[in-house]
Design a protein around this motif. Structure first.
Motif, PDB file in Angstrom:
ATOM      1  N   GLN A   1       1.010  -1.099  -0.108  1.00 19.93           N
ATOM      2  CA  GLN A   1      -0.111  -0.137   0.017  1.00 19.93           C
ATOM      3  C   GLN A   1       0.755   1.327   0.027  1.00 19.93           C
ATOM      4  O   GLN A   1       1.590   1.359   0.971  1.00 19.93           O
ATOM      5  N   CYS A   2       0.674   2.301  -0.892  1.00 19.11           N
ATOM      6  CA  CYS A   2       1.647   3.189  -1.202  1.00 19.11           C
ATOM      7  C   CYS A   2       0.820   4.321  -0.574  1.00 19.11           C
ATOM      8  O   CYS A   2      -0.281   4.778  -1.124  1.00 19.11           O
ATOM      9  N   THR A   3       1.816   5.344  -0.075  1.00 22.25           N
ATOM     10  CA  THR A   3       1.277   6.617   0.375  1.00 22.25           C
ATOM     11  C   THR A   3       2.416   7.798  -0.120  1.00 22.25           C
ATOM     12  O   THR A   3       3.430   7.329   0.170  1.00 22.25           O
ATOM     13  N   LYS A   4       1.733   8.842  -0.783  1.00 24.89           N
ATOM     14  CA  LYS A   4       2.808   9.707  -1.049  1.00 24.89           C
ATOM     15  C   LYS A   4       2.725  10.699   0.049  1.00 24.89           C
ATOM     16  O   LYS A   4       1.985  11.529   0.069  1.00 24.89           O
ATOM     17  N   ILE A   5       3.733  10.932   0.997  1.00 24.39           N
ATOM     18  CA  ILE A   5       3.989  11.763   1.938  1.00 24.39           C
ATOM     19  C   ILE A   5       4.057  13.331   1.564  1.00 24.39           C
ATOM     20  O   ILE A   5       3.463  14.093   1.924  1.00 24.39           O
ATOM     21  N   LYS A   6       4.973  13.621   0.666  1.00 28.15           N
ATOM     22  CA  LYS A   6       5.365  14.804  -0.153  1.00 28.15           C
ATOM     23  C   LYS A   6       6.005  14.385  -1.439  1.00 28.15           C
ATOM     24  O   LYS A   6       6.218  13.387  -1.664  1.00 28.15           O
ATOM     25  N   ARG A   7       6.256  15.604  -1.960  1.00 25.87           N
ATOM     26  CA  ARG A   7       6.895  15.449  -3.516  1.00 25.87           C
ATOM     27  C   ARG A   7       8.261  14.850  -3.068  1.00 25.87           C
ATOM     28  O   ARG A   7       9.360  15.151  -2.520  1.00 25.87           O
TER      29      ARG A   7
ATOM     30  N   LYS B   1       3.208   0.429   3.170  1.00 22.82           N
ATOM     31  CA  LYS B   1       2.884  -0.241   4.384  1.00 22.82           C
ATOM     32  C   LYS B   1       2.369  -1.723   3.643  1.00 22.82           C
ATOM     33  O   LYS B   1       1.481  -1.773   2.771  1.00 22.82           O
ATOM     34  N   PHE B   2       2.821  -2.747   4.113  1.00 13.89           N
ATOM     35  CA  PHE B   2       2.503  -4.070   3.324  1.00 13.89           C
ATOM     36  C   PHE B   2       1.330  -4.730   4.066  1.00 13.89           C
ATOM     37  O   PHE B   2       1.207  -4.689   5.439  1.00 13.89           O
ATOM     38  N   VAL B   3       0.392  -5.252   3.166  1.00  7.56           N
ATOM     39  CA  VAL B   3      -0.815  -5.725   3.653  1.00  7.56           C
ATOM     40  C   VAL B   3      -0.797  -7.145   3.370  1.00  7.56           C
ATOM     41  O   VAL B   3      -0.735  -7.636   2.065  1.00  7.56           O
ATOM     42  N   LEU B   4      -0.857  -8.084   4.315  1.00  6.94           N
ATOM     43  CA  LEU B   4      -0.670  -9.601   4.171  1.00  6.94           C
ATOM     44  C   LEU B   4      -1.967  -9.991   3.838  1.00  6.94           C
ATOM     45  O   LEU B   4      -3.208 -10.127   4.324  1.00  6.94           O
ATOM     46  N   LEU B   5      -1.922 -10.484   2.287  1.00  9.87           N
ATOM     47  CA  LEU B   5      -3.331 -10.726   1.622  1.00  9.87           C
ATOM     48  C   LEU B   5      -3.502 -12.299   2.112  1.00  9.87           C
ATOM     49  O   LEU B   5      -4.554 -12.826   2.238  1.00  9.87           O
ATOM     50  N   ASP B   6      -2.439 -13.069   2.084  1.00 11.67           N
ATOM     51  CA  ASP B   6      -2.616 -14.672   2.319  1.00 11.67           C
ATOM     52  C   ASP B   6      -1.192 -15.095   2.551  1.00 11.67           C
ATOM     53  O   ASP B   6      -0.110 -14.935   1.927  1.00 11.67           O
ATOM     54  N   GLU B   7      -0.750 -15.855   3.757  1.00 11.54           N
ATOM     55  CA  GLU B   7       0.352 -16.409   3.948  1.00 11.54           C
ATOM     56  C   GLU B   7       0.541 -17.814   3.211  1.00 11.54           C
ATOM     57  O   GLU B   7       1.830 -18.219   3.144  1.00 11.54           O
TER      58      GLU B   7
ATOM     59  N   ALA C   1      -7.724  -4.324  -1.752  1.00 12.21           N
ATOM     60  CA  ALA C   1      -6.672  -3.439  -1.388  1.00 12.21           C
ATOM     61  C   ALA C   1      -6.393  -2.350  -2.346  1.00 12.21           C
ATOM     62  O   ALA C   1      -5.938  -1.159  -1.714  1.00 12.21           O
ATOM     63  N   LEU C   2      -6.344  -2.617  -3.744  1.00 10.11           N
ATOM     64  CA  LEU C   2      -6.037  -1.635  -4.429  1.00 10.11           C
ATOM     65  C   LEU C   2      -7.111  -0.414  -4.458  1.00 10.11           C
ATOM     66  O   LEU C   2      -6.631   0.717  -4.422  1.00 10.11           O
ATOM     67  N   GLU C   3      -8.290  -1.037  -4.589  1.00 14.18           N
ATOM     68  CA  GLU C   3      -9.490   0.090  -4.537  1.00 14.18           C
ATOM     69  C   GLU C   3      -9.224   0.906  -3.025  1.00 14.18           C
ATOM     70  O   GLU C   3      -9.630   2.217  -3.366  1.00 14.18           O
ATOM     71  N   GLU C   4      -9.080   0.325  -2.107  1.00 13.70           N
ATOM     72  CA  GLU C   4      -8.659   1.253  -0.968  1.00 13.70           C
ATOM     73  C   GLU C   4      -7.631   2.004  -0.854  1.00 13.70           C
ATOM     74  O   GLU C   4      -7.896   3.354  -0.377  1.00 13.70           O
ATOM     75  N   ASN C   5      -6.340   1.764  -1.625  1.00 10.21           N
ATOM     76  CA  ASN C   5      -5.318   2.603  -1.837  1.00 10.21           C
ATOM     77  C   ASN C   5      -5.573   3.620  -2.697  1.00 10.21           C
ATOM     78  O   ASN C   5      -5.373   4.899  -2.443  1.00 10.21           O
ATOM     79  N   ILE C   6      -6.358   3.253  -3.994  1.00 15.01           N
ATOM     80  CA  ILE C   6      -6.692   4.177  -4.751  1.00 15.01           C
ATOM     81  C   ILE C   6      -7.559   5.526  -4.091  1.00 15.01           C
ATOM     82  O   ILE C   6      -7.592   6.693  -4.272  1.00 15.01           O
ATOM     83  N   ASN C   7      -8.484   5.157  -3.414  1.00 15.89           N
ATOM     84  CA  ASN C   7      -9.334   6.228  -2.836  1.00 15.89           C
ATOM     85  C   ASN C   7      -8.823   6.940  -1.875  1.00 15.89           C
ATOM     86  O   ASN C   7      -9.169   7.978  -1.517  1.00 15.89           O
ATOM     87  N   LYS C   8      -7.690   6.515  -1.158  1.00 16.84           N
ATOM     88  CA  LYS C   8      -6.947   7.124  -0.203  1.00 16.84           C
ATOM     89  C   LYS C   8      -6.207   8.515  -1.029  1.00 16.84           C
ATOM     90  O   LYS C   8      -6.091   9.585  -0.267  1.00 16.84           O
ATOM     91  N   GLN C   9      -5.601   8.235  -2.026  1.00 14.30           N
ATOM     92  CA  GLN C   9      -5.021   9.172  -2.726  1.00 14.30           C
ATOM     93  C   GLN C   9      -4.946   8.991  -4.316  1.00 14.30           C
ATOM     94  O   GLN C   9      -4.268   8.364  -4.946  1.00 14.30           O
ATOM     95  N   PRO C  10      -6.197   9.266  -4.857  1.00 12.39           N
ATOM     96  CA  PRO C  10      -6.597   8.880  -6.345  1.00 12.39           C
ATOM     97  C   PRO C  10      -5.377   9.272  -7.164  1.00 12.39           C
ATOM     98  O   PRO C  10      -5.293   8.630  -8.387  1.00 12.39           O
TER      99      PRO C  10
END
Length: 287
Positions: free
Chosen positions: A229-235, A241-247, A264-273
């Motif tokens: 899961q990727c977040t852009k903090i600033k330029r 943040k790693f999300v475990l989908l299945d071990e 997981a991708l949809e959630e990521n997109i909605n946070k920072q489209p």
């Protein structure tokens, strides 16, 4: 010197990022306002994904996407010469311990990733993890740029693997007793050919076809599956943040990983489209 043919890109790459971002600002004006690169595709994709948003909100996301897209272009060029200190400054890992624990549990990993943030900077993962990092890719038709992209991606130790040879390569590395972290991008649109393997699920308000390769490989290999899961903090600064989908996916239902990945991708997109690659025609196929 083998890499001399890429001298123009090395020349650009040694320029400090703050100055390269000035170039990105110029590129944004050119790409967005003058050329209008794939604006129709981007706008249509955004309207499909966010039917609840006004035209003004869609335009705001659209402009933010193009600014980010231009930043990503110069950041990718910078990859050619970035040192470890700069990498540690610009790439933040929120829960590195998850990957460390999987390594200690003798588990290889399928990192089911996407065109989010600056996915090319995933090439820096060898700096952070003990696993041997591989990246599946589709060879480009232009040999020069195909070699350039492989150089960018492999510089820190990533093994670039053509997608068609992916599973075979992973099994070879497993026989060599190497634990691997395998980057597989799963958000490309599958082929329209009726016999092409695809799986349909609800994604961003629309029935969407997904490639099945990562799901098939994960179930066959029983590698742990993680979404970055990727977040852009600033330029120029990104956090993963790693999300475990299945071990242990071998015992899971077929295509269950695609369902988990798409959510997981949809959630990521909605946070920072603005961080997703809206310029590819994600919904060119109809269910």
């Amino acid at each position: 010197m083998k890499n001399l043919k890429f001298f123009p890109f090395y020349t650009l790459s040694v320029i400090p990022l703050p100055i390269l971002y000035l170039l990105s600002d110029v590129m944004f004006v050119l790409v967005y306002y003058i050329i209008g690169y794939r604006k129709g595709v981007v706008n249509n994709n955004l309207k499909i994904a966010f039917p609840e948003k006004s035209d003004k909100e869609i335009k705001r996301i659209e402009r933010s996407f193009y600014r980010h897209f231009c930043d990503m272009m110069v950041e990718s060029i910078k990859t050619l010469t970035m040192g470890k200190r700069a990498v540690n400054k610009r790439i933040k890992i929120e829960n590195e311990e998850l990957i460390t624990q999987l390594y200690q549990n003798n588990k290889s990993i399928v990192m089911y990733s996407a065109h989010m943030g600056n996915w090319e900077w995933n090439a820096f993962f060898p700096n952070f993890f003990q696993h041997k990092v591989t990246a599946f890719y589709q060879p480009l038709s232009n040999k020069y740029f195909d070699e350039l992209m492989q150089l960018i991606r492999s510089r820190m130790g990533v093994l670039c693997v053509p997608s068609q040879k992916g599973y075979k390569t992973l099994m070879k590395l497993q026989q060599e007793n190497k634990l691997t972290l395998n980057l597989i991008i799963g958000d490309q649109s599958p082929s329209a050919h009726p016999k092409a393997s695809k799986y349909w699920t609800e994604f961003m308000h629309k029935k969407t076809a997904f490639l099945t390769g990562a799901d098939v490989i994960s179930h066959k290999s029983d590698y742990a599956v993680v979404y970055p899961q990727c977040t852009k903090i600033k330029r120029g600064v990104y956090e993963t943040k790693f999300v475990l989908l299945d071990e242990s996916p071998k015992s899971s239902e077929k295509f269950s990983l695609i369902e988990k990945y798409s959510k997981a991708l949809e959630e990521n997109i909605n946070k920072q489209p603005a961080l997703w690659l809206w310029s590819h025609n994600r919904w060119k196929l109809s269910a």
